[in-house]
Design an enzyme around this catalytic site. Structure first.
Site, PDB file in Angstrom:
ATOM      1  N   GLU A 496      55.228  -8.581  21.202  1.00 19.55           N
ATOM      2  CA  GLU A 496      55.538  -8.858  22.602  1.00 19.55           C
ATOM      3  C   GLU A 496      55.423  -7.557  23.518  1.00 19.55           C
ATOM      4  O   GLU A 496      55.674  -6.683  23.186  1.00 19.55           O
ATOM      5  CB  GLU A 496      56.925  -9.309  22.712  1.00 19.55           C
ATOM      6  N   GLU A 527      59.565 -13.836  16.942  1.00 16.89           N
ATOM      7  CA  GLU A 527      59.440 -12.740  16.002  1.00 16.89           C
ATOM      8  C   GLU A 527      58.915 -13.169  14.611  1.00 16.89           C
ATOM      9  O   GLU A 527      58.429 -12.583  13.860  1.00 16.89           O
ATOM     10  CB  GLU A 527      60.708 -11.744  15.944  1.00 16.89           C
ATOM     11  N   GLN A 549      59.828  -5.870  18.930  1.00 13.09           N
ATOM     12  CA  GLN A 549      60.127  -4.978  20.091  1.00 13.09           C
ATOM     13  C   GLN A 549      61.505  -4.036  20.019  1.00 13.09           C
ATOM     14  O   GLN A 549      61.211  -3.001  20.240  1.00 13.09           O
ATOM     15  CB  GLN A 549      60.416  -5.943  21.357  1.00 13.09           C
ATOM     16  N   ASP A 552      67.053  -4.558  16.959  1.00 12.70           N
ATOM     17  CA  ASP A 552      68.058  -5.486  17.127  1.00 12.70           C
ATOM     18  C   ASP A 552      67.537  -6.826  17.015  1.00 12.70           C
ATOM     19  O   ASP A 552      68.245  -8.037  16.659  1.00 12.70           O
ATOM     20  CB  ASP A 552      69.030  -5.352  18.331  1.00 12.70           C
ATOM     21  N   TYR A 553      66.225  -7.222  17.192  1.00 13.42           N
ATOM     22  CA  TYR A 553      65.703  -8.256  17.112  1.00 13.42           C
ATOM     23  C   TYR A 553      64.805  -8.686  15.748  1.00 13.42           C
ATOM     24  O   TYR A 553      64.361  -9.673  15.587  1.00 13.42           O
ATOM     25  CB  TYR A 553      64.747  -8.665  18.199  1.00 13.42           C
ATOM     26  N   HIS A 594      70.486  -3.260  21.923  1.00 14.98           N
ATOM     27  CA  HIS A 594      69.716  -2.476  22.202  1.00 14.98           C
ATOM     28  C   HIS A 594      69.801  -0.900  21.554  1.00 14.98           C
ATOM     29  O   HIS A 594      69.174  -0.031  21.986  1.00 14.98           O
ATOM     30  CB  HIS A 594      69.097  -2.093  23.771  1.00 14.98           C
TER      31      HIS A 594
END
Ligand code: TPP
Ligand code: MG
Length: 804
Positions: A496, A527, A549, A552-553, A594
């Site tokens: 991304e 993702e 990115q 956390d994701y 984040h």
């Protein structure tokens, strides 16, 4: 049942000659009898569980006809007929997997590590080098979670696009012939309800990749019918909006019935042609399939299918319909078909017997050896009666497994504890030898055994001169990636915001313009399939760098990493590799989503991958360089707050490497060792300065990689000197820091060298609060480190360090 049938006009026609059709009938019959016999084997107690491909035979034969050398399959447990038809699975191998035979020759897909119905071809030679995949029929290694076979299909297909369009790859002749390869997927109707299926279909439509995915629709997912899984009970209807039109790209959708031999043949040739020549993704919804024996050996379908449905399944069984087709087209008479079936049945019986003999004789031999040694030891033991009894019971075990044998020997060794070494010497030697063999059988190949293991990459230090400029950390990465994109055509990155703007922190800024959209690409927000795209392309010899990115994701992609990538080498016993590098950033910023540092989650779920936690961008670039010289999958977590911090630009960018599994001593000290990594290195180093001012000298070690972890015992050396240790990170309590403590205190046998209780420093148990204050009160600070160290020193010498 469904009446719709739409099969587009074919460009090439399938071979429907008598010989070809009867050969298909033969393979279908072999497969059906393998299913029928397989179920019986389970009920006889010779195997634990069975799941079979009966009712799905004809469509798979059609798929095999369209499948070409160099193509890849990624499918699920119903696909035995396809594997038989392409010649990549023998009936004997099929039964060897049912029994869990640990021999690679007997069971090449997984060496007994996976339950039956998990198919794979071996892409690698014994030494871990690639075979010529263009000369093979390839199958990616199956996994059990429903739909999880699909994300990597995107990558398998995308690789063809790269091979066709990126001229720099033309010399990689072992992997592709001009991107002509099609990736063929299969999935059950119920499994299409999973999010990852929809994500993949959408991405394939966007990317226009040569993928043909078949939905085997038998109306059920175990006991649950379609109306509970899918809107309108039809996946092809639901996906109608994805269908391409004359003016807009999309996917082709074909509907065909699973019992209709000729229509299936046309459908698959058409789909294969379209995908291969035009790189258009195709979905084939194969309706009206059946499950003659129900879902699996775990239960019977009479529990949830009514009499009408069961009767319908009998009437519309694809083999019965195939037989009718052959007879009505006068391709053979009933006697000929009966004869083919009888031969198929005999072949299955004979190959099943061969598989059982091979499997059971290995264990029988071990059992006989153990019984003899037990009896021998009993002769001279004070526990003669009970050990003889153990031997007797063992010798009478019906369908023994290895566990029965080893368990008896281990029990005996405990009983023999008061006997002299001489009495148990042979038994013990035998057990040691077997333990060694069993490690190879059940525990090996988690990581690369090849010359390209990360542990074999030569360390080359970064070189600086007086003129080396101070730059933003991100510029070091940018220069490294620029160099590597120019040097290695296999290397490419995607994610991304990675393409046009060169990632949110600009480590690829300007590199898409320079190296092209195929090398540095934007993707949708997806993702799970970003990881699938990486796995699939890595399986085909490319070197993807897939970006998530923010750390956390990662959770969205973690399942693919855990269920597929991390265990790939293990579950194929070295038959396949996918050296994907996942790039992400985390550890330190602000707020719940984040700033995370869920290293415990990563460590528990990604065994089999390398986990790099560079403290700055210089180390990160060196780690990427090491990883690209190796053949192992990895995740690199860059420090989110480090891109704008100043670092010296090394002179030998692209040459220097960082040794993985080797902690670096950032500061020497005599009083206490702190073991840490990532953004915490800066915090601990600042604490060290403050502590030095009050007379405490701490030694600071950056572990650099959590997997592998300190392979040379460097941390232990430090503890032997300081006799005190703290493990510090930003994860929740009991996670990453606890892992490090276990690796060192237990793994390096350090307890005896400690003069103080070992401690950990971590973040709070919750996710970090927002803003600088949120960070300060959630994550470990310089003060936290100073106070923890001080408290430990105060306990040792309260006079010198009075309690605060
Ligand atoms: C993620 C996940 N959830 C649940 C299961 C258990 N499970 C195995 S097969 C199956 C049903 C699949 O049905 P379908 O996709 O229609 O395939 P079929 O077996 O009918 O061919 C389920 C729920 C699983 N393997 N993975
Ligand atoms: Mg189903």
């Amino acid at each position: 049942m469904s009446e719709v049938q739409s099969v587009p006009k074919t460009l090439n026609f399938p071979d429907l000659s008598k010989e070809a059709v009867l050969e298909d009938f033969r393979v279908a019959m072999i497969s059906r009898h393998a299913s029928l016999v397989g179920r019986k084997e389970v009920f006889m107690g010779k195997a634990k569980f069975g799941i079979f491909g009966d009712g799905k035979e004809i469509a798979q034969i059609a798929m095999a006809r369209a499948f070409q050398l160099g193509d890849f399959r990624s499918g699920y447990y119903r696909d035995q007929t396809f594997m038989f038809a392409i010649g990549e699975l023998t009936v004997q191998q099929y039964f060897s997997q049912l029994y869990a035979h640990t021999n690679v020759e007997a069971e090449p897909a997984s060496a007994g590590r996976l339950m039956n119905g998990h198919f794979a071809t071996r892409s690698l030679n014994e030494d871990g080098s690639w075979k010529d995949l263009t000369k093979m029929y390839n199958s990616a290694a199956d996994i059990s979670p429903t739909a999880a076979q699909v994300p990597k299909l995107l990558g398998l297909a995308y690789a063809s696009k790269l091979f066709r369009e990126n001229k720099g790859l033309k010399d990689l002749t072992k992997f592709s012939v001009n991107g002509n390869e099609v990736a063929w997927g299969t999935i059950g109707n119920a499994s299409t309800a999973e999010g990852m299926f929809f994500e993949t279909i959408n991405a394939a439509g966007v990317m226009q990749v040569p993928m043909v995915i078949s939905v085997w629709d038998d109306g059920y997912g175990i006991s649950v019918p379609n109306e509970f899984h899918t809107t309108k009970s039809s996946i092809s209807e639901v996906l109608a909006g994805f269908k391409r039109t004359d003016t807009e790209k999309g996917i082709e959708i074909i509907r065909v019935n699973g019992w209709d031999y000729e229509a299936l043949m046309h459908a698959y040739v058409e789909a294969g042609d379209l995908a291969r020549t035009s790189h258009v993704p195709v979905l084939i919804h194969v309706l009206e399939m059946t499950q003659p024996q129900g879902h699996s050996t775990s239960g019977s379908h009479e529990r949830y299918k009514d009499a009408k449905r069961l009767q319908w399944e009998k009437e519309w069984d694809c083999l019965g319909k195939f037989r009718e087709y052959i007879l009505s087209n006068e391709l053979a008479n009933a006697d000929t078909l009966d004869k083919i079936e009888a031969e198929a049945k005999a072949q299955v019986r004979q190959e099943k017997e061969a598989a059982w003999t091979m499997f059971s004789s290995e264990i029988k031999k071990e059992l006989n050896e153990a019984v003899a040694l037990l009896r021998d030891a009993a002769q001279h033991s004070t526990r003669k009666v009970i050990i003889n009894q153990l031997a007797e019971e063992l010798s009478k075990t019906i369908n023994p497994i290895r566990k029965d044998v080893v368990l008896a020997v281990r029990k005996a060794l405990l009983l023999l504890r008061f006997d002299s070494a001489k009495v148990k010497e042979n038994l013990k030697a035998w057990y040691d030898k077997q333990s060694h063999l069993n490690v190879d059988r059940y525990n090996s190949h988690l990581y690369s055994h090849s010359q390209w293991s990360v542990l074999n990459v030569k360390e080359v230090p970064a070189v600086y001169t007086e003129k080396s400029p101070l730059v933003d950390g991100r510029e070091i990465l940018q220069s490294y990636f620029d160099y590597t994109l120019a040097k290695d055509p296999r290397f490419f990155t995607f994610g991304e915001d990675v393409g046009k703007i060169g990632d949110v922190n600009q480590a690829f800024a300007g590199l898409q313009a320079k190296h092209g959209e195929l090398r540095v690409s934007d993707t949708g927000i997806r993702e799970c399939t970003i990881i699938g795209q990486g796995i699939g392309t890595a399986l085909r010899g490319l070197r993807p760098l897939a970006e998530i990115q923010y750390l956390d994701y990662l959770l969205y992609g973690l399942q693919m990493l855990s269920d597929d990538l991390a265990c790939l080498h293990y579950r194929t016993k070295g038959g396949q590799k996918a050296p994907l590098i996942v790039r992400t950033r985390g550890h330190r910023l602000e707020g719940v989503w984040h700033s995370g540092s869920p290293m415990g989650m990563i460590l528990s779920s990604l065994r089999g991958m390398v986990v790099c936690v560079p403290r700055d961008m210089t180390q990160a670039a060196g780690m990427y360089n090491t990883l690209l010289k190796s053949d192992e999958p990895a995740i690199v977590i860059e420090c989110l707050n480090g891109y704008r911090l100043k670092e010296k630009m090394p002179e030998n960018l692209g040459e220097y490497t960082v040794a993985l599994g080797k902690p670096e001593i950032l500061r020497e000290g005599k009083d206490l060792t702190i073991v840490t990594y990532g953004s915490m290195c800066k915090i601990v180093m600042e604490s060290a300065k403050e502590l030095a001012e009050i007379g405490i000298e701490i030694e600071v070690l950056d572990v650099q990689t959590l997997l592998p972890f300190d392979v040379h015992g460097i941390i232990g050396q430090s503890i032997k000197k300081t006799n005190r240790v703290i493990f510090a990170d930003e994860d929740v309590p009991g996670a990453g820091s606890a892992f490090m403590m276990q690796q060192v205190i237990e793994g390096q046998d350090m307890f005896r060298y400690l003069d103080s209780e070992p401690q950990t420093i971590s973040a709070k148990a919750h996710r970090p609060a927002y803003s600088s204050d949120g960070d300060y009160f959630s994550k470990p600070s310089v003060e936290d480190v100073v106070e923890k160290v001080y408290a430990m020193m105060s306990e040792v010498n309260p006079k010198k360090y009075p309690v605060l």
